[in-house]
Design a protein around this motif. Sequence first.
Motif, mmCIF file in Angstrom:
data_model
loop_
_atom_site.group_PDB
_atom_site.id
_atom_site.type_symbol
_atom_site.label_atom_id
_atom_site.label_comp_id
_atom_site.label_asym_id
_atom_site.label_seq_id
_atom_site.Cartn_x
_atom_site.Cartn_y
_atom_site.Cartn_z
ATOM 1 N N SER A 176 6.607 -51.887 -53.676
ATOM 2 C CA SER A 176 7.162 -51.240 -52.418
ATOM 3 C C SER A 176 7.860 -50.102 -52.778
ATOM 4 O O SER A 176 8.321 -49.641 -53.947
ATOM 5 C CB SER A 176 8.263 -52.178 -51.424
ATOM 6 O OG SER A 176 9.632 -52.147 -52.205
ATOM 7 N N LYS B 293 11.492 -50.189 -53.781
ATOM 8 C CA LYS B 293 11.713 -51.084 -54.906
ATOM 9 C C LYS B 293 11.891 -49.901 -56.131
ATOM 10 O O LYS B 293 12.416 -49.826 -57.131
ATOM 11 C CB LYS B 293 10.887 -52.024 -55.294
ATOM 12 C CG LYS B 293 10.737 -52.874 -56.673
ATOM 13 C CD LYS B 293 12.433 -53.579 -56.397
ATOM 14 C CE LYS B 293 12.486 -54.541 -57.616
ATOM 15 N NZ LYS B 293 13.648 -55.185 -57.691
ATOM 16 N N SER C 266 1.070 -43.175 -47.264
ATOM 17 C CA SER C 266 1.409 -44.638 -47.408
ATOM 18 C C SER C 266 1.997 -44.921 -45.841
ATOM 19 O O SER C 266 2.360 -44.221 -45.228
ATOM 20 C CB SER C 266 2.501 -45.042 -48.328
ATOM 21 O OG SER C 266 3.221 -45.897 -48.157
ATOM 22 N N ASP D 179 4.002 -47.608 -45.742
ATOM 23 C CA ASP D 179 5.111 -48.460 -46.260
ATOM 24 C C ASP D 179 6.380 -47.940 -45.704
ATOM 25 O O ASP D 179 6.972 -46.811 -46.080
ATOM 26 C CB ASP D 179 5.101 -48.490 -47.869
ATOM 27 C CG ASP D 179 6.194 -49.316 -48.417
ATOM 28 O OD1 ASP D 179 6.918 -49.804 -47.577
ATOM 29 O OD2 ASP D 179 6.299 -49.558 -49.571
ATOM 30 N N HIS D 180 6.902 -48.756 -44.881
ATOM 31 C CA HIS D 180 8.207 -48.139 -44.153
ATOM 32 C C HIS D 180 9.430 -48.574 -44.729
ATOM 33 O O HIS D 180 10.531 -48.130 -44.561
ATOM 34 C CB HIS D 180 8.490 -49.128 -42.598
ATOM 35 C CG HIS D 180 7.546 -48.688 -41.739
ATOM 36 N ND1 HIS D 180 7.491 -49.063 -40.591
ATOM 37 C CD2 HIS D 180 6.374 -47.771 -41.370
ATOM 38 C CE1 HIS D 180 6.349 -48.611 -39.384
ATOM 39 N NE2 HIS D 180 5.856 -47.747 -40.571
ATOM 40 N N THR D 181 9.367 -49.071 -46.212
ATOM 41 C CA THR D 181 10.500 -49.148 -46.946
ATOM 42 C C THR D 181 10.973 -47.969 -47.360
ATOM 43 O O THR D 181 12.210 -47.857 -47.872
ATOM 44 C CB THR D 181 10.154 -50.368 -48.031
ATOM 45 O OG1 THR D 181 9.320 -49.589 -49.131
ATOM 46 C CG2 THR D 181 9.927 -51.573 -47.500
ATOM 47 N N TYR E 2 13.642 -54.933 -50.270
ATOM 48 C CA TYR E 2 12.771 -54.530 -48.974
ATOM 49 C C TYR E 2 11.386 -54.710 -49.469
ATOM 50 O O TYR E 2 10.928 -53.763 -50.443
ATOM 51 C CB TYR E 2 13.436 -53.297 -48.413
ATOM 52 C CG TYR E 2 14.687 -53.280 -47.641
ATOM 53 C CD1 TYR E 2 14.918 -53.996 -46.379
ATOM 54 C CD2 TYR E 2 15.993 -52.761 -48.376
ATOM 55 C CE1 TYR E 2 16.233 -53.876 -45.927
ATOM 56 C CE2 TYR E 2 16.954 -52.973 -47.802
ATOM 57 C CZ TYR E 2 17.292 -53.686 -46.488
ATOM 58 O OH TYR E 2 18.469 -53.716 -46.109
ATOM 59 N N VAL E 3 10.586 -55.149 -48.444
ATOM 60 C CA VAL E 3 9.086 -55.066 -48.723
ATOM 61 C C VAL E 3 8.410 -54.705 -47.407
ATOM 62 O O VAL E 3 8.776 -55.176 -46.218
ATOM 63 C CB VAL E 3 8.692 -56.438 -49.111
ATOM 64 C CG1 VAL E 3 9.230 -56.571 -50.609
ATOM 65 C CG2 VAL E 3 9.085 -57.475 -48.247
ATOM 66 N N PRO E 4 7.278 -54.142 -47.337
ATOM 67 C CA PRO E 4 6.571 -54.058 -46.242
ATOM 68 C C PRO E 4 6.002 -55.116 -45.657
ATOM 69 O O PRO E 4 5.610 -56.292 -46.390
ATOM 70 C CB PRO E 4 5.323 -52.874 -46.529
ATOM 71 C CG PRO E 4 5.245 -53.420 -48.198
ATOM 72 C CD PRO E 4 6.565 -53.700 -48.662
ATOM 73 N N ALA F 56 2.353 -54.261 -42.323
ATOM 74 C CA ALA F 56 2.248 -52.779 -42.255
ATOM 75 C C ALA F 56 0.950 -52.344 -41.919
ATOM 76 O O ALA F 56 0.668 -51.382 -41.123
ATOM 77 C CB ALA F 56 2.433 -52.177 -43.552
ATOM 78 N N ALA G 52 9.181 -53.817 -42.109
ATOM 79 C CA ALA G 52 9.768 -54.171 -43.308
ATOM 80 C C ALA G 52 10.612 -55.171 -43.193
ATOM 81 O O ALA G 52 11.139 -55.587 -42.184
ATOM 82 C CB ALA G 52 10.295 -52.831 -43.861
#
Length: 654
Positions: A191, A194, A244, A246-248, A278-280, A283, A316
């Motif tokens: 993510s 991360k 991307s 990815d909301h993280t 935190y992970v998506p 998504a 997320a």
Amino acid sequence: MRLINTSSLEFEEFHGDAVPPYAILSHTWVEGEEISFREFIDPNLSTTTKSGFHKIKGACKIARQDGIDWIWIDTNCIDKASSAELTEAINSMYNWYKGSEVCYAYLSDVTDFPLRDGEDGPYDLNSQFRQSKWFLRGWTLQELIAPRRLVFYSSSWAKIGDRSDLASDISAVTGIETRLLRGVADIHAVSIAKKMSWAARRETTRVEDIAYCLLGLFDVNMPLLYGEGTKAFTRLQEEIIKTSNDHTVFCWSRTSVPADWTSMLAPSPAVFRDAGDYVPIDAWEIPMPHSMTNLGLSIYLPIVYTLTQMFVMLDAGLLGGRADMRACIAMERTNPRRSGSNILDRSSVFMGPTMLSKEATDTRERYNLFIRSRHVPQPESPLRPCGPRISKHGILLFVDPTATRLLSTGKRGAPLGSVGYDIETHPHGIFNEKTAVLWLPAFDGGSSLITSGLVRIRFKSPQETDLYLFLAVILTISGREAWYCGLYSADEFWFIEREIKERINEEVAPDEEMVMINGYLRTVAWEHGRKQLTDHTQDESLFVSIGGTMTRNPKTDIRAAMLSGKCESPYSFPMSAIDIGGVVDETDDDDSAEDEEFEDWDSSNEDEDSDESAGEKTNGSRRWDVNSSGESSQTLSSTSSWSKTSPPPKLPAS
């Protein structure tokens, strides 16, 4: 690509597929000791005596021993006098490290280790290796991850070990998973939050380089503009979100962030220090585009409403957390009238994401929101009210869209606004409009075993009847705490108005109406004899439910409460799904615990018959049972309500 011949120490340039196998050096720069491109092609005595020159020769020697004829070194293989060449090199650097046969990580601050098992064994890893400044520099992050093979060397070019062999120790220092260090995991599956957390504790000499050193890690390219300062990191995030979903990237915390920073984009990697988990989630289930505009971030998100503000729900969650929880960011309405505008500011009060139940909102309903990048200050009153001493107990007041008495439709496609109302409290100053948190006053000590707060929602429309929300915590002699809530329409307090008139006629100065109502409801809460986590108005137009705790900090106990327009809602009663810690606080709902009978205000019933059940009258006062609920989860009783036709209750003495 300009390479150094490891035997002749001469430069040669290669392009495309003509690039031969090469080694590459990773190291930390020493001020005044490094060799530039110009110095290397025209060396003199002062050049050859620098430690940087000996470092280049040492790296070439190791490469020759490995049978590699060419090597790339960042200090002298880039002509930094050419901005075009510097930009190309920095944008290509990750791929250059990835394409090398081997990368040599030279740790100048690590001396030789004593051998563990014989002369050919690996070095014993002591604090020198883990504390090397190599792990704290921004540029060395991509140099740690990108190469297919990475070998560490001490200051005397003694081999310390391969990255895969030292993976556990490196992971302990950097937070990077061992599977990734051993080449098993895919960097593209990590993510954004991360990756940012890996850079959170790293530093660069130039402010802009903290962004430029991460280009390859996020597989983006952008021009270099030295002199732009912290704007470089903003540009990096803008490039990332172009490719991307990815909301993280929005899951950072307000650590040392200025109060006027309202953007959804982070000011630096440092604020991602605690965001690595935190992970998506989902998504790409219902993908919606988001982009930067002149207003700020344009994004489609579901909304969770509070009494004065709102949360936006991201795609997320937390790694290893509950599947039904989502990371939510607190927002502040830009319109002081709390109208249904889709222009918002990220809250400057909440430190980071709050984990809320996915069921707390209809995720199918997404609004096109604009979250401003720049703060436009609103005029504030010069008078700052001084409230009472606050306890650890707080209630975050959420509002369900079904609560039409509190929420109104705005313009098409915009979030719901709040209907016209003002908020008053007793004691004064315990409600924070920016957070929608009601903070209960601290216990006064002595015989004061209850703390409470009264909220009056005063509607501006004369057709609307005002609402009273009463929230309390009862502290037992044994130290247990029980929560209580009550929800009333103003016309239910008809007898308060009558009492005020009678006292005026008797020429006795009456208390303020809010003071009298609060005093009466404190008595009602105590005499109710048990916790009460749900309640409703007499006409059942509005319901309230207290849920689980939202904090892990033992010094604070912030509960979630929901105001809803219907009894049967998407949430369980009490609203246990709303919980920032991922684990519901079941202190109030432990049915397996033994029933406990607690002393009343002045402990006068300590010697009474122990067989008397909780809730029964003893010498005119009730005992508190923290394990009984005033209402079931689906049936809301009205034990604490009264009607205008019933005899007026006895009010506390003025």
